[in-house]
Design a protein around this motif. Structure first.
Motif, PDB file in Angstrom:
ATOM      1  N   ALA A 149      36.275  36.531  50.615  1.00  0.00           N
ATOM      2  CA  ALA A 149      35.407  37.503  49.949  1.00  0.00           C
ATOM      3  C   ALA A 149      34.546  38.254  50.955  1.00  0.00           C
ATOM      4  O   ALA A 149      34.336  39.469  50.845  1.00  0.00           O
ATOM      5  CB  ALA A 149      34.519  36.794  48.919  1.00  0.00           C
ATOM      6  N   LEU A 150      34.034  37.524  51.949  1.00  0.00           N
ATOM      7  CA  LEU A 150      33.213  38.157  52.973  1.00  0.00           C
ATOM      8  C   LEU A 150      34.012  39.218  53.734  1.00  0.00           C
ATOM      9  O   LEU A 150      33.524  40.323  53.986  1.00  0.00           O
ATOM     10  CB  LEU A 150      32.683  37.091  53.935  1.00  0.00           C
ATOM     11  N   GLY A 151      35.248  38.882  54.082  1.00  0.00           N
ATOM     12  CA  GLY A 151      36.084  39.840  54.803  1.00  0.00           C
ATOM     13  C   GLY A 151      36.387  41.072  53.983  1.00  0.00           C
ATOM     14  O   GLY A 151      36.440  42.187  54.520  1.00  0.00           O
ATOM     15  N   TYR A 152      36.561  40.888  52.672  1.00  0.00           N
ATOM     16  CA  TYR A 152      36.835  42.036  51.794  1.00  0.00           C
ATOM     17  C   TYR A 152      35.643  42.991  51.773  1.00  0.00           C
ATOM     18  O   TYR A 152      35.796  44.211  51.917  1.00  0.00           O
ATOM     19  CB  TYR A 152      37.149  41.540  50.383  1.00  0.00           C
ATOM     20  N   VAL A 158      37.306  40.427  65.025  1.00  0.00           N
ATOM     21  CA  VAL A 158      37.740  41.425  66.005  1.00  0.00           C
ATOM     22  C   VAL A 158      38.870  42.272  65.427  1.00  0.00           C
ATOM     23  O   VAL A 158      38.900  43.499  65.585  1.00  0.00           O
ATOM     24  CB  VAL A 158      38.189  40.736  67.309  1.00  0.00           C
ATOM     25  N   GLU A 159      39.797  41.624  64.734  1.00  0.00           N
ATOM     26  CA  GLU A 159      40.904  42.364  64.124  1.00  0.00           C
ATOM     27  C   GLU A 159      40.407  43.322  63.055  1.00  0.00           C
ATOM     28  O   GLU A 159      40.927  44.438  62.906  1.00  0.00           O
ATOM     29  CB  GLU A 159      41.918  41.383  63.534  1.00  0.00           C
ATOM     30  N   LEU A 160      39.387  42.922  62.300  1.00  0.00           N
ATOM     31  CA  LEU A 160      38.823  43.778  61.270  1.00  0.00           C
ATOM     32  C   LEU A 160      38.182  45.019  61.898  1.00  0.00           C
ATOM     33  O   LEU A 160      38.340  46.139  61.390  1.00  0.00           O
ATOM     34  CB  LEU A 160      37.790  42.995  60.453  1.00  0.00           C
ATOM     35  N   ASP A 175      38.778  50.880  63.503  1.00  0.00           N
ATOM     36  CA  ASP A 175      38.528  51.713  64.676  1.00  0.00           C
ATOM     37  C   ASP A 175      37.043  51.788  65.015  1.00  0.00           C
ATOM     38  O   ASP A 175      36.484  52.861  65.243  1.00  0.00           O
ATOM     39  CB  ASP A 175      39.087  53.128  64.454  1.00  0.00           C
ATOM     40  N   VAL A 176      36.395  50.615  65.051  1.00  0.00           N
ATOM     41  CA  VAL A 176      34.998  50.517  65.456  1.00  0.00           C
ATOM     42  C   VAL A 176      34.865  49.411  66.499  1.00  0.00           C
ATOM     43  O   VAL A 176      35.742  48.560  66.639  1.00  0.00           O
ATOM     44  CB  VAL A 176      34.058  50.233  64.259  1.00  0.00           C
TER      45      VAL A 176
END
Length: 556
Positions: free
Chosen positions: A60-63, A91-93, A98-99
């Motif tokens: 949920a946090l990643g979403y 890091v992948e997120l 692109d940040v």
């Protein structure tokens, strides 16, 4: 202690339980910016200590983090993050959006963390778990930059923690405060005489700076309040790359110009640094010219080219400039793929009959609010396509050098003195996907739409309203490219309150009188008698300006 984080990016707080991460986050960031693993564990399981809920909590946090990063919002992840496998998804997120990713490491002495944990009133973590977390942190803290974190800050004492201050760093491409007016120039390619002539046509006064220690230095006085922007590919193919570089460098240094890098500029920088590159497409000749220049000039060129960014966002986000253009999802972002798109554009993977890559028509699909101005692909004449325009009119190939005045949207050109470099592919009109341009895009008429109008401001069309009209429009509507004018309603007042009446003359006259109209001429009205007629000289003009038509016009 200043802790620099990207203004738009992801920040991972790294440290054992009780190290002070959450307390620091509450004081250093806005509550909406912080995504705490404890909070999400409580959301999915009603219990912050329920470790069985951890996978769901991080899902949920990643979403939520992904949605925030897609909106360009700073996102802080408050979790222990002491293991590389826990940090890898973060890091992948960041890369996906692109940040930049930043890590703030709370590497306080183990005794301090144990004492802080013991003093917590809400809950405590078993000391053995904290010791294990501390060991995991020590094993991996030195590898954070290799993992992909652009910013790494390590806090090693309580004193450093209490003195720490967050500094938000804007992206290098963020120049939203620069509002112009601008004069945008693309693909000079070493054509100094044409550049000088174009700048003069635009009102810039250019004169050699005889007092400068560097050769090819100039003093440039721009028109009042205006600034030039070079859209890349200053070098190669043309007759005088050093003087073009000298003029552009002088203007940027003096504040009368901005510049973004192009693929030829980037390749020259690598060659000047001794990298192995193919010296083709005019690079060999440019390098010979630069090798004849003093060392100080070459060093200045390297410093100049190295300082160029791939794109700028200007005028409050209303203008984006990049050498090969930039689709909406990449604007204001920072990553390798964003830079590659800005320098080279996008290709279909195919080659044309000349052996050159086929450019993907990204401008045909562009639906962004910002105006995108670019070059890279030479065309005979610039053409506006969905708020984008290509300014590369092939000066070095015998075409012309073109500038766009912004915000006036006025084009100014000077012809090339001659053909300096024979193009592999002849100059042609802008490539267009005719099939795509002849079709309506369903995304433009589905869902909730907000349309900006001059007269009525922002007009909202709800999804259900659009859906109700879609079938009728698809059956009976004219091609929207013909819709130059939509007539207003006939009657100026609101609907009549008289029973059984839609309109009443007394209310109509009152509305005119209220608006200061003393005389009204009335004529008999026939329902359905209005029509808009668009007449073109011939069918070819109709197809070029509006849409294909056998009769050279339209009535609606």
């Amino acid at each position: 202690m200043n802790i620099t984080v990207p203004e738009m990016g992801l920040v991972a707080l790294v440290g054992v339980s009780g190290a002070g991460k959450s307390t620091f986050a509450r004081t250093a960031f806005a509550p909406s910016e912080v995504l705490s693993s404890d909070h999400f564990r409580a959301l999915v399981a009603n219990d912050v200590d329920d470790q069985s809920a951890t996978p769901d909590a991080f899902d949920a946090l990643g979403y939520v983090a992904s949605k925030r990063l897609a909106r360009g919002l700073l996102t802080v992840v408050d979790a222990t993050n002491v293991q590389p496998q826990a940090r890898k998804p973060l890091v992948e997120l960041a890369r996906e959006h692109d940040v930049f990713a930043a890590a703030i490491v709370f590497d306080l002495p183990l005794s301090e963390a144990l004492a802080r944990n013991d003093a917590r009133e809400d809950r405590t973590t078993p000391p053995a778990a904290i010791r294990r977390q501390h060991q995991q942190l020590q094993r991996s803290v030195s590898r954070l930059r290799k993992e992909g974190f652009r910013f790494v800050h390590v806090i090693r004492s309580v004193e450093e923690l209490e003195a720490a201050t967050i500094v938000r760093q804007r992206a290098w491409n963020d120049r939203r405060e620069e509002t112009g007016p601008f004069d945008l120039i693309s693909d000079v390619h070493g054509c100094f005489d044409e550049l000088h002539a174009l700048l003069s046509e635009l009102g810039y006064q250019v004169r050699e700076d005889a007092d400068s220690e560097l050769p090819h230095s100039f003093q440039v006085t721009p028109p009042e309040g205006r600034r030039a922007i070079f859209l890349g590919d200053l070098v190669d193919r043309g007759p005088d790359t050093p003087r073009v570089l000298g003029l552009a460098m002088s203007m940027v240094r003096g504040g009368s110009a901005l510049a973004v890098t192009g693929n030829h500029d980037d390749k020259m920088l690598r060659a000047l640094r001794g990298r192995r590159v193919q010296r083709t497409h005019g690079l060999a000749e440019s390098m010979e010219e630069l090798e004849a220049e003093p060392d100080a000039f070459r060093a200045a060129v390297v410093e100049f080219l190295d300082g160029l960014v791939a794109h700028y966002v200007l005028d409050g986000g209303r203008l984006v400039v990049a050498h090969a253009g930039l689709k909406e999802a990449y604007q204001g972002r920072t990553s390798g793929r964003v830079r590659n798109f800005a320098l080279y554009g996008e290709t279909t993977g195919e080659t044309d009959e000349f052996g050159l890559p086929v450019r993907y028509p990204w401008a045909e699909e562009y639906r962004g609010e910002a105006t995108v101005v670019y070059g890279h692909t030479p065309v005979l004449e610039p053409e506006w396509i969905n708020r984008t325009i290509c300014l590369d009119t092939g000066c070095v190939f015998g075409g012309k050098l073109t500038a766009l005045r912004y915000p006036e949207q006025e084009l100014v050109s000077v012809p090339a003195a001659r053909t300096y470099y024979e193009p592999i592919r002849p100059l042609a009109a802008p490539e267009a996907d005719e099939r795509a341009r002849d079709l309506l895009d369903i995304k433009d008429v589905t869902g909730k739409r907000i349309v900006s109008t001059t007269l009525a401001g922002r007009v909202t069309v709800l999804e259900e309203q659009a859906a109700a009209a879609l079938e009728v429009m698809s059956r009976w509507a004219i091609d929207p490219r013909w819709l130059l004018y939509l007539p207003p309603t006939m009657s100026p007042p609101e609907t009549s309150r008289e029973p059984g009446l839609l309109e009443h003359p007394a209310q109509a006259f009152a509305a005119y009188r209220k608006n200061g109209i003393a005389e009204v001429v009335c004529e008999e009205k026939h329902m359905g008698s209005r029509a808009i007629v668009v007449v073109c000289r011939d069918a070819d003009v109709a197809a070029a300006r509006f849409a294909p038509s056998e009769v050279g016009g339209a009535i609606y």
